[in-house]
Design a protein around this motif. Structure first.
Motif, PDB file in Angstrom:
ATOM      1  N   LYS A   1     -65.556-117.563  49.971  1.00 52.20           N
ATOM      2  CA  LYS A   1     -64.653-116.783  49.864  1.00 52.20           C
ATOM      3  C   LYS A   1     -63.664-116.531  51.098  1.00 52.20           C
ATOM      4  O   LYS A   1     -62.647-116.276  51.180  1.00 52.20           O
ATOM      5  CB  LYS A   1     -64.994-115.454  49.196  1.00 52.20           C
ATOM      6  N   LEU A   2     -64.583-116.665  52.217  1.00 52.49           N
ATOM      7  CA  LEU A   2     -63.835-116.296  53.699  1.00 52.49           C
ATOM      8  C   LEU A   2     -63.770-117.422  54.616  1.00 52.49           C
ATOM      9  O   LEU A   2     -63.011-117.324  55.531  1.00 52.49           O
ATOM     10  CB  LEU A   2     -64.722-115.095  54.306  1.00 52.49           C
ATOM     11  N   GLY A   3     -64.457-118.519  54.291  1.00 49.07           N
ATOM     12  CA  GLY A   3     -64.462-119.498  55.128  1.00 49.07           C
ATOM     13  C   GLY A   3     -65.841-120.031  55.531  1.00 49.07           C
ATOM     14  O   GLY A   3     -66.510-119.267  56.257  1.00 49.07           O
ATOM     15  N   ALA A   4     -66.092-121.334  55.048  1.00 46.58           N
ATOM     16  CA  ALA A   4     -67.563-121.624  55.565  1.00 46.58           C
ATOM     17  C   ALA A   4     -67.869-121.859  57.168  1.00 46.58           C
ATOM     18  O   ALA A   4     -68.661-121.714  57.551  1.00 46.58           O
ATOM     19  CB  ALA A   4     -67.852-122.944  55.141  1.00 46.58           C
ATOM     20  N   GLU A   5     -66.533-121.984  57.705  1.00 43.58           N
ATOM     21  CA  GLU A   5     -66.608-122.314  59.287  1.00 43.58           C
ATOM     22  C   GLU A   5     -66.958-121.207  59.977  1.00 43.58           C
ATOM     23  O   GLU A   5     -67.419-121.286  61.290  1.00 43.58           O
ATOM     24  CB  GLU A   5     -65.440-122.732  59.707  1.00 43.58           C
ATOM     25  N   HIS A   6     -67.027-119.862  59.265  1.00 45.95           N
ATOM     26  CA  HIS A   6     -67.225-118.515  59.941  1.00 45.95           C
ATOM     27  C   HIS A   6     -68.826-118.316  60.089  1.00 45.95           C
ATOM     28  O   HIS A   6     -69.313-117.482  60.663  1.00 45.95           O
ATOM     29  CB  HIS A   6     -66.357-117.358  59.267  1.00 45.95           C
ATOM     30  N   PHE A   7     -69.512-118.826  59.280  1.00 44.71           N
ATOM     31  CA  PHE A   7     -70.860-118.619  59.122  1.00 44.71           C
ATOM     32  C   PHE A   7     -72.076-119.722  59.208  1.00 44.71           C
ATOM     33  O   PHE A   7     -71.754-120.746  58.547  1.00 44.71           O
ATOM     34  CB  PHE A   7     -71.296-117.952  57.670  1.00 44.71           C
ATOM     35  N   ASP A   8     -72.490-119.422  60.685  1.00 50.14           N
ATOM     36  CA  ASP A   8     -73.444-120.647  60.805  1.00 50.14           C
ATOM     37  C   ASP A   8     -74.733-120.164  60.772  1.00 50.14           C
ATOM     38  O   ASP A   8     -75.281-118.830  60.734  1.00 50.14           O
ATOM     39  CB  ASP A   8     -73.347-120.497  62.671  1.00 50.14           C
ATOM     40  N   THR A   9     -75.632-121.218  60.385  1.00 50.57           N
ATOM     41  CA  THR A   9     -77.032-120.958  60.140  1.00 50.57           C
ATOM     42  C   THR A   9     -77.884-121.486  61.455  1.00 50.57           C
ATOM     43  O   THR A   9     -77.423-122.538  62.100  1.00 50.57           O
ATOM     44  CB  THR A   9     -77.530-121.831  58.864  1.00 50.57           C
ATOM     45  N   VAL A  10     -78.669-120.505  61.854  1.00 50.50           N
ATOM     46  CA  VAL A  10     -79.229-120.748  62.888  1.00 50.50           C
ATOM     47  C   VAL A  10     -80.741-120.730  62.365  1.00 50.50           C
ATOM     48  O   VAL A  10     -81.344-119.894  62.156  1.00 50.50           O
ATOM     49  CB  VAL A  10     -79.256-119.474  64.033  1.00 50.50           C
ATOM     50  N   ARG A  11     -81.254-122.146  62.491  1.00 52.18           N
ATOM     51  CA  ARG A  11     -82.352-122.552  62.015  1.00 52.18           C
ATOM     52  C   ARG A  11     -83.653-121.568  62.438  1.00 52.18           C
ATOM     53  O   ARG A  11     -83.795-121.548  63.677  1.00 52.18           O
ATOM     54  CB  ARG A  11     -82.781-124.023  62.321  1.00 52.18           C
ATOM     55  N   GLY A  12     -84.376-121.030  61.459  1.00 49.39           N
ATOM     56  CA  GLY A  12     -85.495-120.389  61.676  1.00 49.39           C
ATOM     57  C   GLY A  12     -85.408-118.945  62.352  1.00 49.39           C
ATOM     58  O   GLY A  12     -86.224-118.252  62.666  1.00 49.39           O
TER      59      GLY A  12
END
Length: 220
Positions: free
Chosen positions: A202-213
């Motif tokens: 809804k807001l843009g995938a580029e805004h939400f980073d997955t930080v592993r672990g």
């Protein structure tokens, strides 16, 4: 220090809210009946009223009506277990500024209180929260991407607000689960991951980073 009147007949809840608000820098006063609450609202100056509906001596809606009939425009947040759409609409039409259902998350209650106060201690804008091209309209609980409105559920909005208030900060799943779903939530739940996917769409995938672990990071 903002003075807040708590009209709540359940002593345990009243004490819990009052203690929490004191720790947040507010000055709470508790009334255990509707009549006591009305007297205090009419004889003292408060910046905000927290009002339960199920009072022992009179209905909370009657308390609200008398407050408004006295031309008292103090912000009133209804805090109640009565959560039908009929009660919610009626309360807002009778002059309530907000409606919080029990059981509630204290962090959310404090956020709603700050939004309804004339100004916060930092003089911050209480209407909008903006990061990059995303804006959350805090009073109306609406979201925009650029000039386009995006429909978010209450949980999605609360999660988005947590991210926008902490740009570029890694937030763990446990932190987000506690802030948005409450302390009693199952730490093994994957609900945070599910709702982050919703926000990405809804807001843009580029805004939400997955930080592993570790968790997730919002990038404006």
């Amino acid at each position: 220090m903002s003075k807040i009147l708590i009209i709540e007949d359940e002593v345990r809840i009243a004490q819990f809210v009052a203690k929490g608000l004191t720790k947040q820098g507010f000055h709470p006063t508790v009334a255990l009946t509707g009549r006591e609450g009305l007297y205090l609202a009419q004889t003292r100056d408060f910046e905000l009223v927290l009002l339960d509906l199920g009072l022992p001596d009179m209905d909370g809606f009657a308390v609200l009506q008398e407050i408004r009939e006295a031309h008292n425009d103090v912000p009133v947040i209804v805090l109640t277990a009565r959560t039908s759409i009929e009660d919610t609409v009626y309360g807002l039409e009778e002059g309530a500024n907000d409606y919080v259902a029990k059981p509630f998350r204290f962090e959310e209650l404090v956020a709603r209180i700050r939004l309804r106060l004339p100004s916060d201690t930092n003089g911050a804008d209480l209407n909008d929260l903006t990061a990059g091209n995303i804006t959350l309209e805090l009073r109306t609980r609406q979201a925009r991407v650029g000039d386009d409105y995006v429909e978010l559920s209450a949980r999605e909005f609360a999660l988005a607000e947590s991210f926008l208030r902490n740009p570029r900060v890694v937030l763990s799943r446990e932190q987000l689960l506690s802030r948005v779903w409450g302390q009693e939530s199952d730490p093994a739940s994957n609900v945070v991951d599910v709702y982050v996917r919703y926000l990405r769409k809804k807001l843009g995938a580029e805004h939400f980073d997955t930080v592993r672990g570790l968790g997730y990071r919002f990038m404006p």
